[in-house]
Design an enzyme around this catalytic site. Structure first.
Site, short mmCIF file in Angstrom:
data_model
loop_
_atom_site.label_atom_id
_atom_site.label_comp_id
_atom_site.label_asym_id
_atom_site.label_seq_id
_atom_site.Cartn_x
_atom_site.Cartn_y
_atom_site.Cartn_z
N SER A 1 0.84 -1.26 0.11
CA SER A 1 0.02 -0.04 -0.04
C SER A 1 0.90 1.21 -0.15
O SER A 1 0.61 2.32 -0.50
CB SER A 1 -0.99 0.10 1.36
OG SER A 1 -0.22 0.54 2.47
N ARG B 1 23.21 -13.53 2.56
CA ARG B 1 22.39 -12.47 2.52
C ARG B 1 23.31 -11.53 1.64
O ARG B 1 22.65 -10.97 0.89
CB ARG B 1 22.43 -11.68 4.19
CG ARG B 1 21.73 -10.49 4.04
CD ARG B 1 21.17 -10.01 5.38
NE ARG B 1 22.31 -10.00 6.40
CZ ARG B 1 22.72 -8.88 7.00
NH1 ARG B 1 21.83 -7.89 6.78
NH2 ARG B 1 23.79 -8.77 7.76
N ARG C 1 13.19 -7.63 5.13
CA ARG C 1 14.53 -7.93 5.15
C ARG C 1 15.64 -6.99 5.71
O ARG C 1 15.50 -5.99 5.32
CB ARG C 1 15.26 -8.37 3.89
CG ARG C 1 14.54 -9.70 3.25
CD ARG C 1 14.92 -10.29 1.96
NE ARG C 1 16.30 -10.76 1.93
CZ ARG C 1 16.76 -11.81 2.03
NH1 ARG C 1 15.81 -12.80 2.19
NH2 ARG C 1 18.00 -12.09 2.23
N ASN D 1 13.05 4.21 4.71
CA ASN D 1 12.18 3.10 5.22
C ASN D 1 11.30 3.93 5.80
O ASN D 1 11.33 4.97 6.29
CB ASN D 1 13.05 2.43 6.14
CG ASN D 1 12.04 1.33 6.66
OD1 ASN D 1 11.24 0.60 6.01
ND2 ASN D 1 12.22 0.97 7.82
N HIS E 1 8.30 3.30 8.92
CA HIS E 1 8.23 2.38 9.96
C HIS E 1 6.82 2.65 10.89
O HIS E 1 6.76 3.87 11.10
CB HIS E 1 9.59 2.48 11.10
CG HIS E 1 9.23 1.33 12.27
ND1 HIS E 1 9.39 0.18 12.02
CD2 HIS E 1 9.03 1.65 13.33
CE1 HIS E 1 9.38 -0.53 13.07
NE2 HIS E 1 9.02 0.48 14.02
N ASP F 1 15.82 -0.14 11.95
CA ASP F 1 15.11 1.04 12.14
C ASP F 1 15.65 2.15 13.02
O ASP F 1 15.07 2.81 13.87
CB ASP F 1 13.70 0.63 12.83
CG ASP F 1 12.78 -0.45 12.07
OD1 ASP F 1 12.89 -0.48 10.94
OD2 ASP F 1 12.43 -1.21 12.80
C1 GAR Z 1 3.61 -0.62 6.77
O1 GAR Z 1 3.04 -0.47 7.85
C2 GAR Z 1 5.03 -0.52 6.97
O2 GAR Z 1 5.35 0.62 7.80
C3 GAR Z 1 5.58 -1.61 7.75
O3 GAR Z 1 5.11 -2.86 7.20
C4 GAR Z 1 3.92 -2.17 6.57
C5 GAR Z 1 3.78 -2.49 5.09
O4 GAR Z 1 2.66 -2.30 4.57
N1 GAR Z 1 7.05 -1.76 7.94
C6 GAR Z 1 7.79 -2.16 8.78
O5 GAR Z 1 7.42 -2.61 9.86
C7 GAR Z 1 9.29 -1.90 8.67
N2 GAR Z 1 10.04 -2.06 9.82
P1 GAR Z 1 2.30 -2.19 3.02
O6 GAR Z 1 2.99 -3.27 2.22
O7 GAR Z 1 0.72 -1.92 2.76
O8 GAR Z 1 3.16 -0.95 2.34
#
Ligand code: GAR
Length: 221
Positions: A16, A68, A94, A110, A112, A148
């Site tokens: 999203s 990795r 990852r 990123n 978060h 993070d």
């Molecule tokens: C989001 O809430 C993003 O902040 C989180 O994964 C979700 C992805 O949603 N990311 C983390 O937690 C990274 N540490 P999306 O695939 O709908 O964008």
């Protein structure tokens, strides 16, 4: 029109945030183009979203890479071949290897779903509820070698309501993620971000009033 910044989006899930970035590019809110979407998950919906917009969408199979570093080298190779200038992690699950971070130093962002440095890692909305937070939020930051931990670009504060479930809170935060991520990318595209130690300064906002307006504008565009 100014040259468009070339983005590479890495996503492991539904995408999203990728969608929000694509929408903002298409609406001209960010002067950028998503050059490629890469996923480590074959069935990630993010790949499907990319294809729908005619964006190259590549799955890279981690089981075909021994380490990795090898996997990241394959991702890097593709990003470089597509002349990607800014890498956007959007639900990419990852941890990047130090050599990847070095290759795109200060050019990886990123998103978060928490107000870092509180609640890094996984299941953060559940942890926020368990802790009894009254406010949580989301953070766009540059990526360094940690989890993070990189310099923070924009944060949005989101209230936690009494009867929130993990899903309720995640959805409320997500709506703000979709606002601040494109905004952070646009500030980068405009060359307005400067990293000074742990702090990210935003040029073009010289007075405290401008800075305050900029901060609120990021979440209420
Ligand atoms: C989001 O809430 C993003 O902040 C989180 O994964 C979700 C992805 O949603 N990311 C983390 O937690 C990274 N540490 P999306 O695939 O709908 O964008």
């Amino acid at each position: 029109m100014k040259r468009q910044l070339r983005l590479g989006v890495l996503a492991s899930g539904r995408g999203s945030n990728l969608q929000a970035i694509v929408n903002a590019c298409e609406a001209g809110q960010i002067n950028a183009v998503v050059a490629i979407v890469i996923s480590d998950v074959a069935e990630a919906y993010a790949l499907e979203r990319g294809r729908r917009y005619g964006i190259e969408a590549a799955f890279i199979d981690s089981t075909r890479h021994r380490t990795r570093n090898d996997f990241d080298a394959a991702v890097l190779d593709l990003l470089r071949k597509r002349d990607v200038e800014l890498v956007c992690l959007a639900g990419y699950m990852r941890l990047l290897s130090p050599s990847f971070v070095e290759a795109y130093k200060n050019r990886i962002m990123n998103i978060h779903p928490a107000l870092l440095p509180a609640f890094p890692g996984l299941h953060v909305q559940r942890k926020a509820l368990q802790y009894g937070l009254k406010f949580s939020g989301c953070t766009v930051h540059f990526v360094d070698e940690g989890v993070d931990t990189g310099p923070i670009i924009i944060q949005a504060v989101v209230p936690v309501l009494d009867n929130d479930t993990e899903e309720d809170l995640s959805a409320r935060i997500l709506a703000y993620e979709h606002r601040i991520y494109p905004r952070a990318i646009q500030l980068f595209a405009e060359g307005r971000l400067e990293i000074r130690g742990r702090r990210v300064l935003c040029h073009g906002t010289d007075t405290p009033q401008q800075q305050e307006k900029q901060a609120w504008g990021a979440i209420n565009p």
